[in-house]
Scaffold this motif. Structure first.
Motif, PDB file in Angstrom:
ATOM      1  N   LEU A   1       0.803  -1.226   0.000  1.00  0.00           N
ATOM      2  CA  LEU A   1       0.000   0.000   0.000  1.00  0.00           C
ATOM      3  C   LEU A   1       0.834   1.273   0.000  1.00  0.00           C
ATOM      4  CD1 LEU A   1      -2.706  -1.137   2.579  1.00  0.00           C
ATOM      5  CD2 LEU A   1      -2.781  -1.279   0.090  1.00  0.00           C
ATOM      6  N   GLY A   2       2.126   1.158   0.300  1.00  0.00           N
ATOM      7  CA  GLY A   2       2.980   2.332   0.301  1.00  0.00           C
ATOM      8  C   GLY A   2       2.981   3.106   1.600  1.00  0.00           C
TER       9      GLY A   2
ATOM     10  N   LYS B   1      -3.159  -0.140   9.871  1.00  0.00           N
ATOM     11  CA  LYS B   1      -3.482  -0.789  11.133  1.00  0.00           C
ATOM     12  C   LYS B   1      -3.842  -2.253  10.900  1.00  0.00           C
ATOM     13  CE  LYS B   1      -5.198   3.410  13.388  1.00  0.00           C
ATOM     14  NZ  LYS B   1      -6.347   4.021  14.085  1.00  0.00           N
ATOM     15  N   PRO B   2      -3.572  -3.116  11.861  1.00  0.00           N
ATOM     16  CA  PRO B   2      -3.926  -4.541  11.691  1.00  0.00           C
ATOM     17  C   PRO B   2      -5.402  -4.755  11.450  1.00  0.00           C
ATOM     18  CG  PRO B   2      -2.374  -4.248  13.491  1.00  0.00           C
ATOM     19  CD  PRO B   2      -2.793  -2.871  13.087  1.00  0.00           C
ATOM     20  N   THR B   3      -6.249  -4.023  12.112  1.00  0.00           N
ATOM     21  CA  THR B   3      -7.706  -4.201  11.906  1.00  0.00           C
ATOM     22  C   THR B   3      -8.098  -3.850  10.482  1.00  0.00           C
ATOM     23  OG1 THR B   3      -8.018  -1.953  12.761  1.00  0.00           O
ATOM     24  CG2 THR B   3      -8.221  -3.787  14.338  1.00  0.00           C
ATOM     25  N   SER B   4      -7.506  -2.788   9.970  1.00  0.00           N
ATOM     26  CA  SER B   4      -7.825  -2.414   8.585  1.00  0.00           C
ATOM     27  C   SER B   4      -7.340  -3.488   7.610  1.00  0.00           C
ATOM     28  CB  SER B   4      -7.171  -1.068   8.246  1.00  0.00           C
ATOM     29  OG  SER B   4      -7.622  -0.054   9.125  1.00  0.00           O
ATOM     30  N   MET B   5      -6.189  -4.058   7.918  1.00  0.00           N
ATOM     31  CA  MET B   5      -5.675  -5.131   7.051  1.00  0.00           C
ATOM     32  C   MET B   5      -6.576  -6.350   7.073  1.00  0.00           C
ATOM     33  SD  MET B   5      -3.181  -5.409   4.992  1.00  0.00           S
ATOM     34  CE  MET B   5      -2.477  -6.706   3.964  1.00  0.00           C
ATOM     35  N   ALA B   6      -7.092  -6.716   8.237  1.00  0.00           N
ATOM     36  CA  ALA B   6      -7.995  -7.863   8.338  1.00  0.00           C
ATOM     37  C   ALA B   6      -9.287  -7.617   7.588  1.00  0.00           C
ATOM     38  CB  ALA B   6      -8.269  -8.163   9.816  1.00  0.00           C
ATOM     39  N   ILE B   7      -9.813  -6.384   7.712  1.00  0.00           N
ATOM     40  CA  ILE B   7     -11.045  -6.059   6.985  1.00  0.00           C
ATOM     41  C   ILE B   7     -10.816  -6.155   5.477  1.00  0.00           C
ATOM     42  CG2 ILE B   7     -12.688  -4.196   6.505  1.00  0.00           C
ATOM     43  CD1 ILE B   7     -12.288  -3.268   9.402  1.00  0.00           C
ATOM     44  N   LEU B   8      -9.657  -5.659   5.027  1.00  0.00           N
ATOM     45  CA  LEU B   8      -9.343  -5.738   3.601  1.00  0.00           C
ATOM     46  C   LEU B   8      -9.262  -7.181   3.122  1.00  0.00           C
ATOM     47  CD1 LEU B   8      -8.539  -4.319   0.970  1.00  0.00           C
ATOM     48  CD2 LEU B   8      -6.165  -4.336   1.778  1.00  0.00           C
TER      49      LEU B   8
ATOM     50  N   LEU C   1     -14.526 -12.332   0.130  1.00  0.00           N
ATOM     51  CA  LEU C   1     -15.936 -12.260  -0.269  1.00  0.00           C
ATOM     52  C   LEU C   1     -16.073 -12.017  -1.768  1.00  0.00           C
ATOM     53  CD1 LEU C   1     -17.463 -10.225   2.710  1.00  0.00           C
ATOM     54  CD2 LEU C   1     -17.693 -12.678   2.246  1.00  0.00           C
ATOM     55  N   ILE C   2     -15.235 -11.140  -2.276  1.00  0.00           N
ATOM     56  CA  ILE C   2     -15.298 -10.881  -3.725  1.00  0.00           C
ATOM     57  C   ILE C   2     -14.942 -12.145  -4.516  1.00  0.00           C
ATOM     58  CG2 ILE C   2     -14.244  -9.564  -5.592  1.00  0.00           C
ATOM     59  CD1 ILE C   2     -13.924  -7.249  -3.654  1.00  0.00           C
ATOM     60  N   GLY C   3     -13.912 -12.911  -4.076  1.00  0.00           N
ATOM     61  CA  GLY C   3     -13.549 -14.151  -4.764  1.00  0.00           C
ATOM     62  C   GLY C   3     -14.647 -15.191  -4.717  1.00  0.00           C
ATOM     63  N   ALA C   4     -15.297 -15.352  -3.545  1.00  0.00           N
ATOM     64  CA  ALA C   4     -16.383 -16.320  -3.431  1.00  0.00           C
ATOM     65  C   ALA C   4     -17.555 -15.950  -4.320  1.00  0.00           C
ATOM     66  CB  ALA C   4     -16.825 -16.421  -1.967  1.00  0.00           C
ATOM     67  N   ALA C   5     -17.879 -14.651  -4.354  1.00  0.00           N
ATOM     68  CA  ALA C   5     -18.976 -14.213  -5.208  1.00  0.00           C
ATOM     69  C   ALA C   5     -18.668 -14.477  -6.672  1.00  0.00           C
ATOM     70  CB  ALA C   5     -19.245 -12.719  -4.967  1.00  0.00           C
ATOM     71  N   GLY C   6     -17.409 -14.240  -7.084  1.00  0.00           N
ATOM     72  CA  GLY C   6     -17.042 -14.522  -8.471  1.00  0.00           C
ATOM     73  C   GLY C   6     -17.128 -16.000  -8.810  1.00  0.00           C
ATOM     74  N   GLY C   7     -16.684 -16.880  -7.891  1.00  0.00           N
ATOM     75  CA  GLY C   7     -16.800 -18.313  -8.137  1.00  0.00           C
ATOM     76  C   GLY C   7     -18.233 -18.773  -8.251  1.00  0.00           C
ATOM     77  N   LEU C   8     -19.120 -18.242  -7.411  1.00  0.00           N
ATOM     78  CA  LEU C   8     -20.527 -18.614  -7.471  1.00  0.00           C
ATOM     79  C   LEU C   8     -21.150 -18.178  -8.778  1.00  0.00           C
ATOM     80  CD1 LEU C   8     -23.057 -19.739  -6.088  1.00  0.00           C
ATOM     81  CD2 LEU C   8     -23.390 -17.481  -5.027  1.00  0.00           C
TER      82      LEU C   8
END
Length: 506
Positions: A153-154, A158-165, A171-178
Motif C-alpha cells: 500500500l505504500g 493498522k492490523p484491523t484495517s488489514m484484516a477487513i481488507l 468475499l469478492i472471490g467467493a462471489a465470483g466463483g458462485l
C-alpha cells in the motif's frame, strides 16, 4: 704523411699497428712453409697464366632492361614528396635528437621512461600503500525493512484495517466463483454433474447350455494348425477327437505340408501350447485327414449324432478364421444333406461330401474346425463356403459328423479309407418331369455292370435317398458299406426300373 708528436717531434708512420700510445709496431715476419710439389702441380697456376683466372672471350653484356614507370597511384602514395630533397633513409652522420625524458610521479630526479627509451635504467616505484593511507571506512548498518502493508500500500496500515481488507477480498472471490458456477450450469442445461448411473449388483447369469457355456467347454479341444515351408505358409483348424493326441481336420489344410517336404505342421492349443504334428492319414475324396500330436491329457471333443439335426437347430462354429484363433460364431442349420463338390488338390480326385449348410460365419481359416450343436457335441467339420465376394455371406458347409467319425476311425486304424462304389461314370441331367444322374460309362466287372445297369440309364434313387444330380449319387453310395446290397431306382427309355446293386470298393 708526417705527424707531429706532443713533444714537437715529427715522426713518420710506418706500416704496423697502433698500440694505443701513438706508437707503431712493425709487421710480423711472414712464415711461409714450403709447398708440396704434388699439391703445387695439382692446384698451382698453369704455366703462362699471370692472373688468378684465365681470361675468357670478351662478352658484350646485354642492354639493361629498364623497368616501366610505376602507376601514378603508386607514385602518389609511396613516391618522394615534391618539395625538399630529403630521402627516406637519413644520410650518414645525421644523429636523431635525444628523446625527451618523462618525469616520474614521485620525489627525486627525473628518469627516462624504460618503455620508451631502451637506454634508460630500471626504476623502482613507490610502495602501493603509504603510512598516510586513511583507514578503511566501516559499512553502515542496514536500516529497518518495509513491512508487507507498506510494500503493497505504500504506507503503514493498522492490523484491523488489514484484516477487513482481507475479508473483503475473500468475499469478492467467493462471489465470483458462485457466479461462474451458475453461468456454467446455465450454459449447458443437458449436463448434470451429480448424476450416478445405476449398476446391477449380481453378475451376468450364464445358464448351462448357453453359448458362453458351450464355448468355454469346446474351445480347449479346438486347435490352430500352422504349416510353414520354404515357399508355403498357412493356417487352419482342427479338433482333438482322442486322448492319444489324434486331431481331425480337412485334407486341404494338411495337403500343402504333405506335398512339400520342407513344410512342418504345428498344432497350437488355446493355452498357447505348441506341438509338432504328424500326418496319420488322408482322404482326399471327402476332404478329411487325421494328424497326431504328442501332448498330455488333451481336452477331447465328443461326437454327436448329426442325423438328429433339424433345419433351424442352433449350431456354433469354432476355429481360427483369418488367423484369429479361438473364434466362436453362432448360427442355425440352414439345410441338411447338401451335396458339395470341389476340385481336388493338385489335380487329385474330385472332393464330394454330404454337407450340413449353416449361416454361422465361416471364413478361410475355419477349415477343419468344429461345428457343435446346442449340447456342445461335434456334429460337423467346417470345410468350405460359397461366396462371390471371398468372404462369408452366410453359406457355409460342414462335413457331417457321422461321416467324419467313420472316416477318422478308418484313418487311425489303417491310415487309409476305402469307399463303397458302383463303378460307373455319371453326369447330372434334368428334365421337365424328373432329374437325376445319367450313366455315361459302365466299366466291365464293376458293381453296376453286375446289376445290369446300362449306359443312358438315369438313376433317381439309391435306397431311401433321392438322387437329383451326380454329386448326390456319390454321397448316397458312400453312405453305404462295401459289400452291401442296395436298391437303385432308374429310368430307362421312359420306364422306371429297380435293380439290386451289391456295392464294391473304389
Amino acid at each position: 704523411m708526417s705527424q707531429q708528436s706532443p713533444n714537437g717531434q715529427t715522426s713518420t708512420p710506418v706500416s704496423g699497428v697502433d698500440d694505443g700510445a701513438h706508437r707503431r709496431l712493425g709487421p710480423r715476419p711472414i712464415d711461409r712453409p714450403e709447398t708440396d710439389p704434388v699439391l703445387t702441380s695439382t692446384f698451382g697456376r698453369p704455366d703462362g697464366v699471370e692472373g688468378a683466372f684465365a681470361r675468357g672471350p670478351e662478352v658484350t653484356p646485354p642492354p639493361v632492361q629498364l623497368a616501366a614507370p610505376p602507376p601514378e597511384a603508386l607514385s602518389t602514395a609511396f613516391g618522394r614528396p615534391p618539395y625538399g630533397d630529403e630521402l627516406l633513409q637519413r644520410p650518414p652522420g645525421d644523429t636523431p635528437p635525444e628523446p625527451e625524458v618523462d618525469p616520474v610521479f614521485w620525489a627525486g630526479k627525473p628518469a627516462g621512461d624504460p618503455w620508451r627509451d631502451p637506454g634508460a635504467g630500471a626504476v623502482i616505484g613507490p610502495p602501493a600503500v603509504t603510512e598516510d593511507t586513511p583507514a578503511k571506512e566501516k559499512k553502515p548498518a542496514p536500516g529497518p525493512q518495509f513491512s508487507v502493508p507498506e510494500l503493497i500500500l505504500g504506507r503503514r496500515v493498522k492490523p484491523t484495517s488489514m484484516a477487513i481488507l482481507l475479508v473483503v477480498v475473500l468475499l469478492i472471490g467467493a462471489a465470483g466463483g458462485l457466479v461462474g458456477w451458475l453461468v456454467g450450469r446455465a450454459g449447458n442445461p443437458l449436463t448434470d454433474a451429480e448424476v450416478t448411473l445405476a449398476e446391477v449388483a449380481p453378475g451376468k447369469e450364464r445358464p448351462a447350455g448357453s453359448v458362453s457355456d458351450i464355448s468355454t467347454r469346446v474351445t480347449p479341444s479346438v486347435v490352430s494348425i500352422e504349416f510353414k515351408g520354404t515357399n508355403i505358409a498357412g493356417i487352419g483348424s482342427g479338433v482333438v477327437i482322442d486322448g492319444e493326441g489324434y486331431v481331425l481336420t480337412n485334407d486341404h489344410v494338411v495337403a500343402p505340408a504333405a506335398q512339400d517336404t520342407s513344410a512342418k505342421l504345428t498344432a497350437v492349443f488355446t493355452d498357447g501350447t505348441r506341438a509338432q504334428a504328424r500326418i496319420v492319414g488322408r482322404d482326399s475324396k471327402t476332404d478329411l485327414a487325421v494328424i497326431k500330436v504328442e501332448v498330455k491329457n488333451p481336452t477331447v471333443l465328443r461326437f454327436g449324432n448329426s442325423d438328429e439335426l433339424k433345419v433351424g437347430d442352433t449350431v456354433i462354429a469354432v476355429g481360427s478364421p483369418l488367423q484369429l484363433s479361438n473364434t466362436v460364431t453362432q448360427g442355425i442349420v440352414s439345410a441338411l444333406h447338401r451335396p458339395v463338390t470341389a476340385a481336388g488338390e493338385n489335380g487329385g480326385p474330385q472332393v464330394t461330401y454330404d454337407a450340413i449348410q449353416t449361416d454361422a460365419a465361416i471364413n478361410p481359416g475355419n477349415s477343419g474346425g468344429a461345428l457343435v450343436d446346442s449340447s456342445g457335441t461335434l456334429v460337423g467339420i467346417n470345410s468350405s463356403i460359397r461366396t462371390e465376394t471371398g468372404g462369408s455371406v452366410g453359406l457355409g458347409f460342414a462335413i457331417s459328423g457321422n461321416q467324419a467319425r467313420k472316416i477318422a476311425e478308418a484313418l487311425i486304424r489303417e491310415g487309409k479309407v476305402r469307399h463303397a462304389d458302383m463303378n460307373i461314370n455319371v453326369k447330372s441331367v434334368s428334365a421337365e418331369t424328373s432329374e437325376g444322374a445319367q450313366v455315361q460309362n459302365v466299366p466291365a466287372g464293376g458293381a453296376a455292370a453286375a446289376a445290369g445297369i446300362q449306359e443312358g440309364d438315369v438313376i433317381t434313387k439309391v435306397g431311401n435317398r433321392i438322387v437329383r444330380n451326380a454329386a448326390e449319387l456319390t454321397v448316397a453310395v458312400r453312405e453305404r458299406e462295401i459289400g452291401e446290397t442296395v436298391k437303385v431306382v432308374l429310368a430307362r427309355q421312359g420306364r422306371e426300373l429297380t435293380v439290386d446293386v451289391t456295392l464294391k470298393s473304389d
